[in-house]
Design an enzyme around this catalytic site. Structure first.
Site, short mmCIF file in Angstrom:
data_model
loop_
_atom_site.label_atom_id
_atom_site.label_comp_id
_atom_site.label_asym_id
_atom_site.label_seq_id
_atom_site.Cartn_x
_atom_site.Cartn_y
_atom_site.Cartn_z
N TYR A 143 -29.34 -53.83 -35.51
CA TYR A 143 -29.48 -52.39 -35.64
C TYR A 143 -30.81 -51.99 -34.98
O TYR A 143 -31.87 -52.18 -35.56
CB TYR A 143 -29.43 -52.04 -37.12
N LYS A 173 -25.95 -52.02 -32.71
CA LYS A 173 -25.98 -50.60 -33.06
C LYS A 173 -27.24 -50.03 -32.42
O LYS A 173 -28.35 -50.30 -32.87
CB LYS A 173 -26.00 -50.39 -34.57
#
Length: 327
Positions: A143, A173
């Site tokens: 992330y 992400k």
């Protein structure tokens, strides 16, 4: 190597954590929330306990219970449930990763530690590797959200050779506006079946052109997911893009941008997202936890008026017609 049921793609809603007026988690509405995402917004993948979900404002036990509730209520309704297990403590992150595997989550994601920060790519990957190893059967996603973590290591660098060190690595992400970095992540990993999930809602169409395989809702540096309540409109953009109707796709992106541009000027973040989601869905999301402050009534009224003017809400009580609505 971890092998998900299918590649994580399409819209992924970063879920809000519903709370009572006293700041306790309101588990009772999560089942209703699942049904709303699937039936009203056409969103069947979720990202739990991330920024929008105030994950790092929750205790470890609360994060475990929230994850359990989403997995339980989402079973046979949602396609994939990814649990964010990032924490400042490696041990806590490992505990959350192991727990996600035990409850049947479909994947885990981790942000870079943001207090005592990794100073280069190798240190960051060593941290991520230790977390991923705690759930060796689960797909692992990095992330990347430098505006929040302050960790400026480019995602392109992190992905270079990452699967050799983290065999369960399945994707990224990417929650940043640096399209050069994102583009190079895609370009340099074309032979790998990574999921490239773009996390800036108002720039999604640009990322699709560059090879994004999906989107995890988050808004620039304002840290919120519009796919909870604009999922249907965003899916229309994705469908137009897939059929190569780029004019329609652009119109949908501009429509979404009109709303985002409006609320950003009012002051937009997690608190305001909770207020809008309550307004649009009818599901009480409650206030945020301190240090965040509850959205003002003025904000909610202005956001509601804008949603109606763009035809995101019913116009039954408007007298001036459908001016400025998006087709």
């Amino acid at each position: 190597m971890a092998s998900p049921k299918k590649k994580l793609q399409g819209l992924v809603a970063a879920t809000i954590t519903p709370m009572t007026e006293h700041g306790e988690i309101n588990f009772s509405v999560i089942g209703q929330y699942v049904d709303y995402l699937v039936e009203e917004q056409g969103v069947k993948n979720i990202f739990v306990n991330g920024t929008t979900g105030e994950g790092l404002s929750l205790s470890i036990s609360e994060r475990r219970r929230v994850a359990e509730e989403w997995v339980t209520k989402g079973r046979n309704k949602l396609d994939q449930i990814v649990i964010h297990v990032g924490a400042l403590s490696l041990k806590e992150s490992q505990e959350l990763a192991q727990h996600a595997a035990e409850i049947g989550a479909d994947g885990i994601a981790v942000i870079a530690p943001f207090f005592l920060k990794p100073w280069n790519k190798d240190v960051l990957i060593n941290f991520l590797k230790e977390v991923a190893a705690a759930a060796p059967a689960l797909p692992f996603y990095y992330y990347h959200i430098p505006a929040l973590t302050g960790v400026k290591i480019r995602a392109e660098e992190v992905l270079d050779g990452i699967q050799e060190k983290i065999p369960t690595f399945q994707g990224l992400k990417f929650s940043d506006t640096d399209l050069l970095d994102f583009g190079q992540c895609v370009d340099q990993n074309r032979q790998r079946q990574f999921a490239f999930l773009f996390g800036v809602d108002e720039q999604l169409l640009s990322a699709l052109v560059m090879g994004a395989t999906g989107a995890v809702g988050r808004m620039c540096c304002f840290l919120s997911s519009t796919y909870n309540y604009l999922g249907k409109k965003t899916n229309q953009m994705l469908e137009a893009f897939e059929r190569k109707d780029f004019s329609s796709a652009l119109n949908h992106q501009f429509c979404i941008q009109r709303f985002i541009n409006f609320v950003v000027k009012l002051g937009f973040g997690v608190s305001q997202t909770k207020a809008i989601m309550t307004l649009v869905s009818g599901i009480p999301m409650g206030p945020p936890r301190l240090p965040l402050q509850k959205a003002s009534r003025e904000f909610t009224d202005n956001a509601e008026a804008k949603l109606r003017s763009l035809d995101f809400l019913s116009f039954n009580d408007l007298k001036d017609g459908n001016l400025g609505a998006c087709s």
